[in-house]
Design a protein around this motif. Structure first.
Motif, PDB file in Angstrom:
ATOM      1  N   ARG A  93       0.815  -1.215   0.000  1.00 60.02           N
ATOM      2  CA  ARG A  93       0.000   0.000   0.000  1.00 60.02           C
ATOM      3  C   ARG A  93       0.850   1.268   0.000  1.00 60.02           C
ATOM      4  O   ARG A  93       0.384   2.330  -0.417  1.00 60.02           O
ATOM      5  CB  ARG A  93      -0.959   0.000   1.189  1.00 60.02           C
ATOM      6  CG  ARG A  93      -0.348   0.132   2.550  1.00 60.02           C
ATOM      7  CD  ARG A  93      -1.397  -0.022   3.650  1.00 60.02           C
ATOM      8  NE  ARG A  93      -0.868   0.275   4.965  1.00 60.02           N
ATOM      9  CZ  ARG A  93      -0.924   1.461   5.547  1.00 60.02           C
ATOM     10  NH1 ARG A  93      -1.502   2.464   4.909  1.00 60.02           N
ATOM     11  NH2 ARG A  93      -0.418   1.667   6.747  1.00 60.02           N
TER      12      ARG A  93
ATOM     13  N   ASN B  61       1.601   1.626  -3.664  1.00 55.40           N
ATOM     14  CA  ASN B  61       0.408   1.487  -4.504  1.00 55.40           C
ATOM     15  C   ASN B  61       0.593   0.451  -5.602  1.00 55.40           C
ATOM     16  O   ASN B  61       0.394   0.730  -6.794  1.00 55.40           O
ATOM     17  CB  ASN B  61       0.019   2.838  -5.133  1.00 55.40           C
ATOM     18  CG  ASN B  61      -0.465   3.839  -4.096  1.00 55.40           C
ATOM     19  OD1 ASN B  61      -1.044   3.453  -3.087  1.00 55.40           O
ATOM     20  ND2 ASN B  61      -0.215   5.111  -4.345  1.00 55.40           N
TER      21      ASN B  61
ATOM     22  N   LYS C 145      -6.480   2.993  -7.682  1.00 49.12           N
ATOM     23  CA  LYS C 145      -7.475   2.479  -6.744  1.00 49.12           C
ATOM     24  C   LYS C 145      -7.403   0.961  -6.757  1.00 49.12           C
ATOM     25  O   LYS C 145      -7.267   0.357  -7.817  1.00 49.12           O
ATOM     26  CB  LYS C 145      -8.886   2.938  -7.113  1.00 49.12           C
ATOM     27  CG  LYS C 145      -9.140   4.430  -6.914  1.00 49.12           C
ATOM     28  CD  LYS C 145     -10.580   4.777  -7.291  1.00 49.12           C
ATOM     29  CE  LYS C 145     -10.858   6.255  -7.043  1.00 49.12           C
ATOM     30  NZ  LYS C 145     -12.253   6.628  -7.423  1.00 49.12           N
TER      31      LYS C 145
ATOM     32  N   LEU D   1     -14.486   2.283   1.485  1.00 53.80           N
ATOM     33  CA  LEU D   1     -13.066   2.616   1.614  1.00 53.80           C
ATOM     34  C   LEU D   1     -12.538   2.043   2.919  1.00 53.80           C
ATOM     35  O   LEU D   1     -13.139   2.216   3.985  1.00 53.80           O
ATOM     36  CB  LEU D   1     -12.872   4.134   1.589  1.00 53.80           C
ATOM     37  CG  LEU D   1     -11.434   4.643   1.775  1.00 53.80           C
ATOM     38  CD1 LEU D   1     -10.573   4.248   0.574  1.00 53.80           C
ATOM     39  CD2 LEU D   1     -11.423   6.156   1.981  1.00 53.80           C
TER      40      LEU D   1
ATOM     41  N   TYR E 162     -10.577   1.672   6.250  1.00 54.70           N
ATOM     42  CA  TYR E 162     -10.058   2.611   7.233  1.00 54.70           C
ATOM     43  C   TYR E 162      -8.536   2.547   7.268  1.00 54.70           C
ATOM     44  O   TYR E 162      -7.942   1.478   7.182  1.00 54.70           O
ATOM     45  CB  TYR E 162     -10.626   2.295   8.615  1.00 54.70           C
ATOM     46  CG  TYR E 162     -12.014   2.854   8.828  1.00 54.70           C
ATOM     47  CD1 TYR E 162     -12.200   4.150   9.310  1.00 54.70           C
ATOM     48  CD2 TYR E 162     -13.134   2.089   8.528  1.00 54.70           C
ATOM     49  CE1 TYR E 162     -13.476   4.670   9.488  1.00 54.70           C
ATOM     50  CE2 TYR E 162     -14.412   2.595   8.703  1.00 54.70           C
ATOM     51  CZ  TYR E 162     -14.581   3.883   9.185  1.00 54.70           C
ATOM     52  OH  TYR E 162     -15.840   4.396   9.351  1.00 54.70           O
TER      53      TYR E 162
ATOM     54  N   THR F  85      -6.656   3.913   4.973  1.00 55.52           N
ATOM     55  CA  THR F  85      -6.133   4.029   3.600  1.00 55.52           C
ATOM     56  C   THR F  85      -6.908   5.114   2.869  1.00 55.52           C
ATOM     57  O   THR F  85      -7.973   5.550   3.310  1.00 55.52           O
ATOM     58  CB  THR F  85      -6.279   2.703   2.823  1.00 55.52           C
ATOM     59  OG1 THR F  85      -7.667   2.510   2.474  1.00 55.52           O
ATOM     60  CG2 THR F  85      -5.811   1.522   3.652  1.00 55.52           C
ATOM     61  N   ASP F  86      -6.363   5.537   1.739  1.00 52.81           N
ATOM     62  CA  ASP F  86      -7.069   6.540   0.939  1.00 52.81           C
ATOM     63  C   ASP F  86      -7.404   6.046  -0.465  1.00 52.81           C
ATOM     64  O   ASP F  86      -8.032   6.767  -1.246  1.00 52.81           O
ATOM     65  CB  ASP F  86      -6.251   7.839   0.836  1.00 52.81           C
ATOM     66  CG  ASP F  86      -4.846   7.605   0.289  1.00 52.81           C
ATOM     67  OD1 ASP F  86      -4.559   6.473  -0.172  1.00 52.81           O
ATOM     68  OD2 ASP F  86      -4.036   8.543   0.325  1.00 52.81           O
ATOM     69  N   ASN F  87      -7.019   4.816  -0.797  1.00 48.21           N
ATOM     70  CA  ASN F  87      -7.326   4.316  -2.144  1.00 48.21           C
ATOM     71  C   ASN F  87      -7.511   2.795  -2.193  1.00 48.21           C
ATOM     72  O   ASN F  87      -7.443   2.200  -3.265  1.00 48.21           O
ATOM     73  CB  ASN F  87      -6.238   4.738  -3.132  1.00 48.21           C
ATOM     74  CG  ASN F  87      -4.872   4.160  -2.789  1.00 48.21           C
ATOM     75  OD1 ASN F  87      -4.662   3.616  -1.706  1.00 48.21           O
ATOM     76  ND2 ASN F  87      -3.938   4.303  -3.714  1.00 48.21           N
TER      77      ASN F  87
ATOM     78  N   TYR G 284     -10.158  -0.225  -1.371  1.00 43.35           N
ATOM     79  CA  TYR G 284     -11.559  -0.508  -1.094  1.00 43.35           C
ATOM     80  C   TYR G 284     -11.726  -2.018  -0.929  1.00 43.35           C
ATOM     81  O   TYR G 284     -10.949  -2.807  -1.474  1.00 43.35           O
ATOM     82  CB  TYR G 284     -12.455  -0.002  -2.225  1.00 43.35           C
ATOM     83  CG  TYR G 284     -12.406   1.499  -2.404  1.00 43.35           C
ATOM     84  CD1 TYR G 284     -13.430   2.310  -1.937  1.00 43.35           C
ATOM     85  CD2 TYR G 284     -11.323   2.112  -3.044  1.00 43.35           C
ATOM     86  CE1 TYR G 284     -13.389   3.694  -2.089  1.00 43.35           C
ATOM     87  CE2 TYR G 284     -11.265   3.497  -3.193  1.00 43.35           C
ATOM     88  CZ  TYR G 284     -12.304   4.268  -2.713  1.00 43.35           C
ATOM     89  OH  TYR G 284     -12.252   5.632  -2.865  1.00 43.35           O
TER      90      TYR G 284
END
Length: 626
Positions: A189, A192, A215, A410, A412, A414-416, A418
């Motif tokens: 992560r 990415n 994403k 989404l 928790y 993280t920002d990208n 799912y």
């Protein structure tokens, strides 16, 4: 009459099916590009893959039967970068189950570059796995190739209309997603990217690659929860994949063939005793299908063995299908008891041995051994290793039941990233541990600083706790069943530390939505609609109902569609119209078959399942194996 009714249903279904015209399109292949970061431990290059040896090692050969979440990360491999060269936002989807397929069939690929990664190149209609074991439906009737499902013609009709009139997308300019048959072995992560490995039977020992994403959708499902019970992994069988169905079928037929070689009736009974652990939908349906198969098909071929055979269904709770209405649970138990299925309620399996299971009565604490030549373990799910490894890197992830997500799905912390389907746990907003002191004080009626069983049950079973914490019913059930385990010091009451341990233990494993195909499919469709800009609302589960086949051409159904269609104010003012509809017996079986037939994704499989049902009615189930 029943046969004519079913044949009529199939004929009507076939007449209503629209014709499907299939075209083959060659997927666009983006050549790999060089990538490097100077890390000697993990390297990226565009060198040709190592040629596979003539005979692969036993460990490599075993990879082909592993699920995505089980495949190990090999640090020594060279990872080729297969990130697509595109200006669109890159989306990587892990998995090929309900959530992934529904997302795939609804996402706007003109806005997103979508890559699906899964070691399984097909979608599996999991509700029919118990039927597949005994041959009521064939395996080919419940699978759909992913490469076919990503084609334009396979998108839902409403989605195609939306594509045409609002996005100016049709068959000619539609851009297909990319599918890669491989196992994701690691999620990085921080960078990415995901690391994947080809685990097919013809791949090299280190055919690996990486994909960058903007994403990431984690929809890898879950694995069966063994609760660390001794012997389960070594001696029990599961029912999550097609390979599992094949293994169960082989074991069952092995038992009958071996029993046919025995003259001792007691030995025949021992060999033909089949134990199902877990009385949820999978366990109940498998026990019912197996009993039908023995009575209707095997009795004519193995008369002595079928007479000696028995199916034992073990439930740790007093009710079968405990998540359903009480009436359904009672009807299910009654129907099963009328067959050869022996129900053991309030019993916990403490060990699985080769040829037997060790059971403990939860009330009397008595232990006994039940013979079993086939033990199916179906007691809930938990995250696989891939998800567990990811959760370990995110401090905000506190649920052991899966990846904690908000209403946009989404994860928790993280920002990208799912999550959808069985590996996701939707956050409800109220954790009982946050009100530890207040709840304990409220329950301590006599003010002695401890809570006895009666006080605990009263706390979790009354308002306002039930309204504020819908999960309180789960805590009440836990106290009812396992108070002695909660009361660690055996004092007959729970102190504040034991109460805290109870809240932490149950809350960490709690799922407010069941791990079902219905939930996963809705989450996949929701995520696609949200990313397409078609909705800004959070995810809200629409419960259409629960169904289960219970044997002897009977089913149970709890249909909730009417209740969910009514607005909340109407549900309050018209409670009778808002209540679930409870169906049992042959009418419920008719509804069960009709709805499951409609849930098949392709017209081909709708017809194939219908033909399989008709064939089983007329000729019986096939008893051979291959």
């Amino acid at each position: 009459m029943l046969l004519l009714l079913k044949l009529g249903l199939l004929a009507q279904a076939a007449a209503l099916l629209p014709p499907t015209i299939m075209t083959r399109q060659s997927p666009m292949i983006t050549p790999p590009r060089a990538f490097g970061n100077g890390n000697a431990a993990t390297r990226y290059s565009t060198i040709p893959r190592q040629q596979p040896p003539p005979v692969r090692s036993q460990q490599q050969r075993a990879f082909s039967s592993l699920k995505m979440v089980d495949a190990p990360f090999l640090d020594e491999c060279t990872y080729v970068d297969r990130t697509p060269d595109t200006k669109k936002e890159k989306v990587v989807v892990l998995g090929s189950g309900w959530a992934s397929v529904k997302f795939l069939q609804n996402i706007d690929t003109s806005r997103y570059d979508v890559t699906i990664v899964s070691p399984r190149n097909f979608f599996l209609f999991t509700p029919f796995l118990p039927s597949c074991v005994v041959g009521t439906v064939e395996a080919r009737a419940i699978v759909e190739p992913i490469r076919k499902l990503k084609q334009y013609e396979q998108r839902p009709i409403l989605r195609r209309l939306n594509d045409k009139y609002f996005s100016n997308v049709d068959k000619d300019n539609f851009q297909e997603a990319t599918f890669l048959e491989a196992a994701c072995t690691k999620i990085d992560r921080e960078n990415n990217c995901v690391y994947c490995q080809d685990i097919s039977s013809v791949s090299g020992p280190c055919d690996a690659f990486r994909l960058e994403y903007d994403k990431l959708v984690v929809a890898v499902g879950a694995i069966t929860n063994t609760f660390n019970t001794p012997g389960v992994k070594e001696h029990a069988l599961f029912l999550k994949e097609l390979n599992d169905a094949s293994a169960l079928r082989d074991r069952m037929l092995d038992a009958f063939e071996s029993a046919a070689l025995q003259d001792d009736p007691a030995e025949k009974t021992k060999l033909c005793t089949f134990v199902v652990v877990g009385a949820g939908p999978t366990g109940v349906e498998f026990a019912a299908e197996l009993d039908d198969h023995i009575r209707e098909d095997l009795a004519a071929l193995y008369p002595a063995e079928a007479k000696a055979a028995k199916v034992v269904l073990i439930s740790s709770t007093d009710d079968l299908l405990s998540s359903y209405d009480k009436k359904i649970s009672d009807v299910t138990k009654l129907v099963l008891e009328q067959s050869r299925v022996e129900v053991r309620s309030g019993v916990r399996v403490v060990e699985v041995q080769k040829g037997a299971v060790v059971c403990r009565n939860k009330k009397t604490k008595e232990e006994y051994v039940e013979a079993s030549s086939l033990t199916l373990w179906s007691t809930g799910v938990k995250p696989g290793k891939l998800v567990e490894d990811l959760l370990a890197t995110i401090p905000e992830q506190t649920k052991s039941a899966g990846m904690l997500v908000d209403t946009s799905l989404l994860a928790y912390g993280t920002d990208n990233i799912y999550a959808a389907g069985d590996c996701a746990v939707l956050y409800t907003g109220n954790a009982m541990i946050d009100d530890l002191g207040g709840l304990f004080k409220k329950a301590d009626k006599d003010g002695n600083g401890t809570l006895d069983k009666k006080e605990l049950l009263s706390l979790f079973g009354k308002e306002p706790v039930l309204t504020k914490y819908p999960q309180a019913a789960v805590f009440q059930l836990k106290v009812e069943e396992d108070f002695d385990e909660i009361d660690v010091d055996g004092s007959g009451a729970v102190d504040l530390d034991e109460f805290k341990a109870l809240l932490l233990n149950v809350d960490s494993t709690l799922r407010n939505l069941p791990p079902t195909a219905q939930v996963a499919g809705q989450q996949g469709s929701f995520l696609a609609a949200r990313w397409n800009g078609e909705s800004s609302k959070g995810f809200k589960y629409f419960h259409k109902g629960s169904m289960a086949y219970i044997g002897q051409e009977k089913a149970v159904a709890q249909v909730s569609m009417l209740k969910n269609l009514l607005p909340e104010i109407a549900q309050e003012r018209l409670p009778l119209l808002g209540e679930d509809i409870i169906l049992t017996g042959r009418l419920a079986e008719f509804v069960w078959k009709l709805l499951y037939l409609d849930m098949q994704i392709s017209n081909r499989n709708k017809l194939q399942v219908g033909f399989d049902w008709t064939k089983a009615i007329i000729f019986g189930r096939d008893t051979s194996r291959f």
